[in-house]
Design a protein around this motif. Structure first.
Motif, PDB file in Angstrom:
ATOM      1  N   VAL A 183       0.837  -1.201   0.000  1.00  0.00           N
ATOM      2  CA  VAL A 183       0.000   0.000   0.000  1.00  0.00           C
ATOM      3  C   VAL A 183       0.875   1.255   0.000  1.00  0.00           C
ATOM      4  O   VAL A 183       0.628   2.197  -0.761  1.00  0.00           O
ATOM      5  N   VAL A 184       1.909   1.264   0.829  1.00  0.00           N
ATOM      6  CA  VAL A 184       2.827   2.410   0.846  1.00  0.00           C
ATOM      7  C   VAL A 184       3.508   2.553  -0.514  1.00  0.00           C
ATOM      8  O   VAL A 184       3.573   3.647  -1.082  1.00  0.00           O
ATOM      9  N   PHE A 185       3.991   1.439  -1.060  1.00  0.00           N
ATOM     10  CA  PHE A 185       4.643   1.458  -2.362  1.00  0.00           C
ATOM     11  C   PHE A 185       3.686   1.953  -3.450  1.00  0.00           C
ATOM     12  O   PHE A 185       4.067   2.738  -4.322  1.00  0.00           O
ATOM     13  N   GLY A 186       2.438   1.504  -3.393  1.00  0.00           N
ATOM     14  CA  GLY A 186       1.438   1.943  -4.362  1.00  0.00           C
ATOM     15  C   GLY A 186       1.169   3.432  -4.274  1.00  0.00           C
ATOM     16  O   GLY A 186       0.980   4.102  -5.290  1.00  0.00           O
ATOM     17  N   GLY A 187       1.142   3.968  -3.062  1.00  0.00           N
ATOM     18  CA  GLY A 187       0.965   5.408  -2.893  1.00  0.00           C
ATOM     19  C   GLY A 187       2.116   6.200  -3.479  1.00  0.00           C
ATOM     20  O   GLY A 187       1.909   7.221  -4.142  1.00  0.00           O
ATOM     21  N   VAL A 188       3.321   5.693  -3.270  1.00  0.00           N
ATOM     22  CA  VAL A 188       4.503   6.354  -3.831  1.00  0.00           C
ATOM     23  C   VAL A 188       4.473   6.273  -5.357  1.00  0.00           C
ATOM     24  O   VAL A 188       4.755   7.256  -6.055  1.00  0.00           O
ATOM     25  N   MET A 189       4.104   5.111  -5.888  1.00  0.00           N
ATOM     26  CA  MET A 189       4.040   4.958  -7.353  1.00  0.00           C
ATOM     27  C   MET A 189       2.946   5.845  -7.955  1.00  0.00           C
ATOM     28  O   MET A 189       3.129   6.397  -9.041  1.00  0.00           O
ATOM     29  N   GLY A 190       1.830   5.997  -7.266  1.00  0.00           N
ATOM     30  CA  GLY A 190       0.786   6.899  -7.731  1.00  0.00           C
ATOM     31  C   GLY A 190       1.274   8.336  -7.801  1.00  0.00           C
ATOM     32  O   GLY A 190       0.919   9.090  -8.712  1.00  0.00           O
ATOM     33  N   TYR A 191       2.115   8.697  -6.843  1.00  0.00           N
ATOM     34  CA  TYR A 191       2.678  10.040  -6.844  1.00  0.00           C
ATOM     35  C   TYR A 191       3.689  10.207  -7.975  1.00  0.00           C
ATOM     36  O   TYR A 191       3.700  11.215  -8.686  1.00  0.00           O
TER      37      TYR A 191
ATOM     38  N   LYS B 165       4.017   8.410 -10.836  1.00  0.00           N
ATOM     39  CA  LYS B 165       3.450   8.275 -12.186  1.00  0.00           C
ATOM     40  C   LYS B 165       2.445   9.366 -12.529  1.00  0.00           C
ATOM     41  O   LYS B 165       2.405   9.834 -13.657  1.00  0.00           O
ATOM     42  N   ALA B 166       1.599   9.735 -11.571  1.00  0.00           N
ATOM     43  CA  ALA B 166       0.511  10.674 -11.883  1.00  0.00           C
ATOM     44  C   ALA B 166       0.595  11.971 -11.090  1.00  0.00           C
ATOM     45  O   ALA B 166      -0.328  12.774 -11.140  1.00  0.00           O
ATOM     46  N   ALA B 167       1.680  12.166 -10.349  1.00  0.00           N
ATOM     47  CA  ALA B 167       1.843  13.346  -9.502  1.00  0.00           C
ATOM     48  C   ALA B 167       0.648  13.527  -8.567  1.00  0.00           C
ATOM     49  O   ALA B 167       0.228  14.644  -8.278  1.00  0.00           O
ATOM     50  N   SER B 168       0.135  12.408  -8.081  1.00  0.00           N
ATOM     51  CA  SER B 168      -1.046  12.428  -7.217  1.00  0.00           C
ATOM     52  C   SER B 168      -0.622  12.470  -5.750  1.00  0.00           C
ATOM     53  O   SER B 168      -0.205  11.463  -5.174  1.00  0.00           O
ATOM     54  N   ARG B 169      -0.743  13.661  -5.184  1.00  0.00           N
ATOM     55  CA  ARG B 169      -0.422  13.784  -3.759  1.00  0.00           C
ATOM     56  C   ARG B 169      -1.435  13.033  -2.911  1.00  0.00           C
ATOM     57  O   ARG B 169      -1.103  12.534  -1.849  1.00  0.00           O
ATOM     58  N   ALA B 170      -2.676  12.925  -3.394  1.00  0.00           N
ATOM     59  CA  ALA B 170      -3.702  12.178  -2.661  1.00  0.00           C
ATOM     60  C   ALA B 170      -3.300  10.712  -2.534  1.00  0.00           C
ATOM     61  O   ALA B 170      -3.475  10.103  -1.467  1.00  0.00           O
ATOM     62  N   SER B 171      -2.756  10.135  -3.599  1.00  0.00           N
ATOM     63  CA  SER B 171      -2.292   8.742  -3.544  1.00  0.00           C
ATOM     64  C   SER B 171      -1.158   8.596  -2.542  1.00  0.00           C
ATOM     65  O   SER B 171      -1.124   7.632  -1.775  1.00  0.00           O
ATOM     66  N   LEU B 172      -0.250   9.527  -2.548  1.00  0.00           N
ATOM     67  CA  LEU B 172       0.880   9.477  -1.630  1.00  0.00           C
ATOM     68  C   LEU B 172       0.412   9.568  -0.183  1.00  0.00           C
ATOM     69  O   LEU B 172       0.836   8.775   0.674  1.00  0.00           O
ATOM     70  N   ILE B 173      -0.469  10.497   0.103  1.00  0.00           N
ATOM     71  CA  ILE B 173      -0.956  10.693   1.471  1.00  0.00           C
ATOM     72  C   ILE B 173      -1.789   9.497   1.918  1.00  0.00           C
ATOM     73  O   ILE B 173      -1.563   8.938   3.004  1.00  0.00           O
ATOM     74  N   ALA B 174      -2.756   9.088   1.086  1.00  0.00           N
ATOM     75  CA  ALA B 174      -3.627   7.970   1.461  1.00  0.00           C
ATOM     76  C   ALA B 174      -2.831   6.676   1.589  1.00  0.00           C
ATOM     77  O   ALA B 174      -3.040   5.894   2.530  1.00  0.00           O
ATOM     78  N   GLY B 175      -1.910   6.438   0.658  1.00  0.00           N
ATOM     79  CA  GLY B 175      -1.085   5.240   0.723  1.00  0.00           C
ATOM     80  C   GLY B 175      -0.185   5.216   1.941  1.00  0.00           C
ATOM     81  O   GLY B 175      -0.013   4.177   2.580  1.00  0.00           O
ATOM     82  N   SER B 176       0.384   6.368   2.269  1.00  0.00           N
ATOM     83  CA  SER B 176       1.259   6.446   3.441  1.00  0.00           C
ATOM     84  C   SER B 176       0.488   6.223   4.735  1.00  0.00           C
ATOM     85  O   SER B 176       0.947   5.501   5.623  1.00  0.00           O
ATOM     86  N   ILE B 177      -0.682   6.828   4.838  1.00  0.00           N
ATOM     87  CA  ILE B 177      -1.466   6.693   6.069  1.00  0.00           C
ATOM     88  C   ILE B 177      -1.994   5.271   6.226  1.00  0.00           C
ATOM     89  O   ILE B 177      -1.795   4.644   7.274  1.00  0.00           O
ATOM     90  N   THR B 178      -2.659   4.750   5.189  1.00  0.00           N
ATOM     91  CA  THR B 178      -3.241   3.413   5.333  1.00  0.00           C
ATOM     92  C   THR B 178      -2.156   2.336   5.407  1.00  0.00           C
ATOM     93  O   THR B 178      -2.274   1.388   6.175  1.00  0.00           O
ATOM     94  N   GLY B 179      -1.099   2.492   4.624  1.00  0.00           N
ATOM     95  CA  GLY B 179       0.011   1.541   4.702  1.00  0.00           C
ATOM     96  C   GLY B 179       0.685   1.584   6.060  1.00  0.00           C
ATOM     97  O   GLY B 179       1.030   0.547   6.635  1.00  0.00           O
ATOM     98  N   GLY B 180       0.865   2.784   6.587  1.00  0.00           N
ATOM     99  CA  GLY B 180       1.445   2.928   7.922  1.00  0.00           C
ATOM    100  C   GLY B 180       0.575   2.294   8.991  1.00  0.00           C
ATOM    101  O   GLY B 180       1.082   1.657   9.925  1.00  0.00           O
TER     102      GLY B 180
END
Length: 104
Positions: A15-23, A25-40
């Motif tokens: 989940v954390v890796f997916g959030g980073v990849m979303g950021y 590939k798509a410059a999606s800060r929402a993916s980074l934040i959501a992935g970091s929080i839920t993965g954490g």
């Protein structure tokens, strides 16, 4: 190490890796934040489960079900392997493992 700990930690890392990849590939800060929080939270859950805490199992179930509720409808609308199918499969495995360990 206990199997539910390993499964939950792997899901959390994905989940954390997916959030980073979303950021990336798509410059999606929402993916980074959501992935970091839920993965954490999933990684925290794995840590708590390893310490024998029931709260870790409940936290892992809650976060996994939340992620499933996000990605399953997207998978049904558009069958995309990444990230939808991967998240649904890993989420189902994690939920099943945690439920089994909870009632064991």
């Amino acid at each position: 190490m206990d199997f539910p700990v390993i499964v939950t930690a792997i899901f959390g890392a994905f989940v954390v890796f997916g959030g980073v990849m979303g950021y990336v590939k798509a410059a999606s800060r929402a993916s980074l934040i959501a992935g970091s929080i839920t993965g954490g939270l999933l990684l925290l859950s794995a840590f708590l489960i390893s310490r024998g805490s029931t709260a870790g199992t409940i936290l892992g179930l809650a976060v996994s079900l939340l992620l499933l509720s996000q990605f399953a409808p997207s998978l049904l609308k558009k069958f995309k392997v990444m990230p939808n199918l991967l998240m649904v499969v890993l989420g189902c495995i994690t939920v099943g493992t945690l439920i089994f360990s909870f009632f064991k």
